[in-house]
Design a protein around this motif. Structure first.
Motif, PDB file in Angstrom:
ATOM      1  N   UNK A  14       3.170   3.075  -0.527  1.00 33.32           N
ATOM      2  CA  UNK A  14       4.158   2.610   0.475  1.00 33.32           C
ATOM      3  C   UNK A  14       4.067   1.089   0.597  1.00 33.32           C
ATOM      4  N   UNK A  15       2.824   0.625   0.700  1.00 31.38           N
ATOM      5  CA  UNK A  15       2.576  -0.801   0.896  1.00 31.38           C
ATOM      6  C   UNK A  15       3.156  -1.623  -0.240  1.00 31.38           C
ATOM      7  N   UNK A  16       2.953  -1.127  -1.467  1.00 34.32           N
ATOM      8  CA  UNK A  16       3.476  -1.866  -2.632  1.00 34.32           C
ATOM      9  C   UNK A  16       4.986  -1.945  -2.598  1.00 34.32           C
ATOM     10  N   UNK A  17       5.637  -0.817  -2.206  1.00 32.60           N
ATOM     11  CA  UNK A  17       7.103  -0.817  -2.169  1.00 32.60           C
ATOM     12  C   UNK A  17       7.620  -1.804  -1.136  1.00 32.60           C
ATOM     13  N   UNK A  18       6.966  -1.812   0.032  1.00 32.90           N
ATOM     14  CA  UNK A  18       7.389  -2.743   1.075  1.00 32.90           C
ATOM     15  C   UNK A  18       7.156  -4.188   0.611  1.00 32.90           C
ATOM     16  N   UNK A  19       6.051  -4.415  -0.094  1.00 34.44           N
ATOM     17  CA  UNK A  19       5.775  -5.746  -0.656  1.00 34.44           C
ATOM     18  C   UNK A  19       6.945  -6.181  -1.564  1.00 34.44           C
ATOM     19  N   UNK A  20       7.424  -5.231  -2.378  1.00 33.29           N
ATOM     20  CA  UNK A  20       8.563  -5.540  -3.269  1.00 33.29           C
ATOM     21  C   UNK A  20       9.798  -5.920  -2.456  1.00 33.29           C
ATOM     22  N   UNK A  21      10.071  -5.188  -1.354  1.00 33.91           N
ATOM     23  CA  UNK A  21      11.209  -5.528  -0.476  1.00 33.91           C
ATOM     24  C   UNK A  21      11.059  -6.954   0.053  1.00 33.91           C
ATOM     25  N   UNK A  22       9.832  -7.293   0.456  1.00 29.12           N
ATOM     26  CA  UNK A  22       9.587  -8.623   1.032  1.00 29.12           C
ATOM     27  C   UNK A  22       9.903  -9.708  -0.004  1.00 29.12           C
ATOM     28  N   UNK A  23       9.492  -9.431  -1.242  1.00 25.88           N
ATOM     29  CA  UNK A  23       9.773 -10.400  -2.319  1.00 25.88           C
ATOM     30  C   UNK A  23      11.276 -10.555  -2.527  1.00 25.88           C
ATOM     31  N   UNK A  24      11.993  -9.412  -2.575  1.00 21.75           N
ATOM     32  CA  UNK A  24      13.450  -9.442  -2.792  1.00 21.75           C
ATOM     33  C   UNK A  24      14.155 -10.204  -1.678  1.00 21.75           C
TER      34      UNK A  24
END
Ligand code: ZN
Ligand code: ZN
Length: 572
Positions: A82-92
């Motif tokens: 979950x954390x990794x996916x949210x990290x990706x959203x933050x980058x986008x």
């Protein structure tokens, strides 16, 4: 949790999430409520994530405030994806340069057990701010990478009380008590005017003093707390009680306890009870226990550990049994493995080896190292060689690198004349590269801690120490002291007979204290292993012939030696 309850109604199907007033502020508040929900921590990650997903479905843009709370709810390895996916959203979304979000990402990765990612995030930050530095230190401390934490700590351009406390606490948690104290001293000298220790710093410092038995350091910390005008709250008070009790000064512990007045909570009462128990003051323990109930404080599992411990040290079998029963029947507290350990110890020390073994066999959980250890020491004490062998085998199974257990097992086999087995155990030790844990004693003289290993010659004043020890031995021998080099039934010694008994670390520490202190000064020593019966006899005689009070805390309990007698009544 009232806020939480109110907010949950927002997620109710009847609430129209597409309502124009539902802006990012409301969504963020809702995510926060889910992330911080204490009554359902296990599902907070899933529920806060689902709120976030719905927020996105409704076309509401997340902002800087959305992510810190969302990331905070991911706190176990199973949440890492979950954390990794949210990290990706933050980058986008281009929000990754926000310091708050960076700190939250570091905390999230370390809580989820991925320190590599935590470091990667940290390394990508061009100019980390103070909270970000602190979070990377905390994340290393959390997973026990204390030397990495220290390297980062040393690189910090600037530090605040959180940085220092976190590092000191880190040393505490991994058993590096001396490092914890020396770092505190460094803090004092480097940042005297800029950083003031707080209650957390001081309670780590006090527990380091307690573990080391460093009474002078502890007293100094107490004075410091008073001088700084820090409020003597129940947290600090409890730390002080614990420190004084562990350093052998039960009177001081009592006076802190009495001065706490009505502020005392169950932890403070329990600390006092455990302290008294450690000192073998059973009657007083029971009295405090009933006073505590009179004042309407309900005992908890920790309180009962203290009480049972008092029964163990006093050999009070029937009292111990009764308290153990009351614990669940009267107070509804389910006994933990530590409580069973006490009961095993209680029966075992009183010589009821079969009863002790029955408890081990019938307890509802799998016996752990302290439980087998308790059975081992009582079967050693009472010469039950079969139980000794059984406990040692179990100990080795649980702790394959426990050097003491191998040494004792080979000694047991030697006693039984089973030489094949002796050889087998020794081969095993060699094959696994297991080294003996050396006996080690700490003594505080003039505010400095001195450490002695068995047969230690590394001390700068080693020559004088050995001469002093020789003199003392001569005098004791004239008075009838005989070194116990002979074989006593199952008087197995963790340090091994082959190492000259006269050089056990506590004897060196006593000789050193004799060199350095004036007559009449009490000597306080902390030993990492159980004191052997020869050293016990030696110190009893020292206390009589030289009229000195000697206080030794070994890995089991306190021994107060005065006028040729010990407070343990030779029962330890
Ligand atoms: Zn010894
Ligand atoms: Zn003793």
């Amino acid at each position: 949790m009232r806020v939480y309850a109110k907010l949950v109604s927002l997620t109710h199907p009847s609430f129209h999430l597409s309502h124009p007033t539902v802006d990012s502020f409301t969504w963020n508040t809702l995510i926060r409520a889910h992330a911080q929900s204490e009554d359902r921590p296990a599902i907070s990650a899933v529920s806060s994530l689902s709120v976030y997903m719905r927020m996105r479905c409704h076309g509401v843009e997340p902002d800087f405030h959305t992510f810190p709370f969302l990331l905070q709810s991911f706190d176990s390895p199973s949440h890492l994806h979950f954390g990794r996916q949210v990290h990706a959203h933050i980058l986008c979304l281009g929000l990754v340069s926000d310091p708050f979000i960076q700190t939250s990402l570091i905390c999230m990765y370390s809580s989820c057990g991925d320190s590599n990612y935590a470091h990667q995030v940290f390394d990508e930050i061009p100019n980390p701010d103070l909270p970000t530095w602190n979070s990377i230190i905390a994340s290393n401390v959390k997973i026990g990478l204390i030397s990495t934490a220290r390297q980062i700590f040393d690189r910090m351009p600037q530090r605040n009380v959180i940085s220092w406390s976190c590092m000191i606490n880190g040393y505490m948690r991994c058993g590096k008590y001396r490092e914890a104290l020396s770092l505190f001293r460094e803090m004092q000298s480097l940042e005297l005017d800029t950083v003031r220790p707080n209650e957390f710093t001081m309670s780590s410092v006090l527990s380091a003093c307690g573990r080391l038995g460093a009474l002078e350091h502890g007293k100094w910390a107490h004075t410091y707390i008073d001088k700084c005008g820090m409020e003597m709250n129940v947290v600090l008070g409890t730390s002080l009680i614990d420190m004084y009790a562990k350093c052998g000064s039960i009177e001081k512990a009592r006076s802190v306890f009495d001065n706490l007045g009505p502020k005392k909570d169950v932890m403070a009462w329990s600390a006092m009870i455990s302290g008294l128990a450690m000192h073998g003051l059973g009657e007083e323990c029971f009295a405090i226990f009933s006073r505590m109930q009179d004042q309407g404080i309900r005992p908890n599992a920790v309180t009962f550990l203290g009480i049972l411990c008092a029964c163990v040290h006093g050999g009070l079998v029937s009292e111990g049994k009764a308290y153990f029963k009351r614990m669940s029947e009267e107070f509804g507290i389910t006994p933990l493995i530590q409580h069973y350990g006490c009961i095993v110890d209680l029966y075992g020390r009183a010589g009821l080896i079969d009863e002790a073994l029955n408890v081990v066999k019938s307890m509802p959980m799998k016996p752990d190292v302290p439980v087998w250890g308790a059975l081992l020491s009582s079967s050693r004490m009472h010469g039950s060689i079969k139980t000794c062998e059984l406990s040692l085998k179990q100990l080795i199974k649980l702790e394959p690198s426990n050097s003491g257990a191998y040494v004792l097992l080979s000694n047991v086999y030697a006693k039984m004349g089973r030489w094949e087995d002796v050889r087998y155990v020794r081969d095993q030790m060699e094959a696994k590269g297991i080294k003996k844990l050396p006996g080690c004693s700490l003594v505080e003289v003039g505010g400095i801690l001195h450490e002695f290993l068995v047969g230690d010659e590394s001390h700068p004043e080693a020559r004088e120490i050995y001469l002093m020890l020789e003199e003392m031995m001569k005098r004791l021998k004239m008075e009838g002291y005989v070194g116990k080099t002979g074989e006593v039934l199952l008087d197995l010694d963790e340090e091994g007979r082959e190492l000259a008994l006269s050089f056990h670390s506590e004897k060196l520490a006593v000789a050193f204290a004799f060199l350095k202190t004036s007559p009449g000064t009490p000597i306080r020593i902390v030993k990492n292993l159980r004191i052997c019966s020869d050293c016990h006899d030696f110190i009893k005689m020292v206390s009589r012939i030289f009229d000195r009070e000697v206080i030794i805390r070994d890995c089991n309990r306190f021994h107060y030696f005065t006028h040729g007698l010990c407070s343990c009544k030779d029962y330890w």
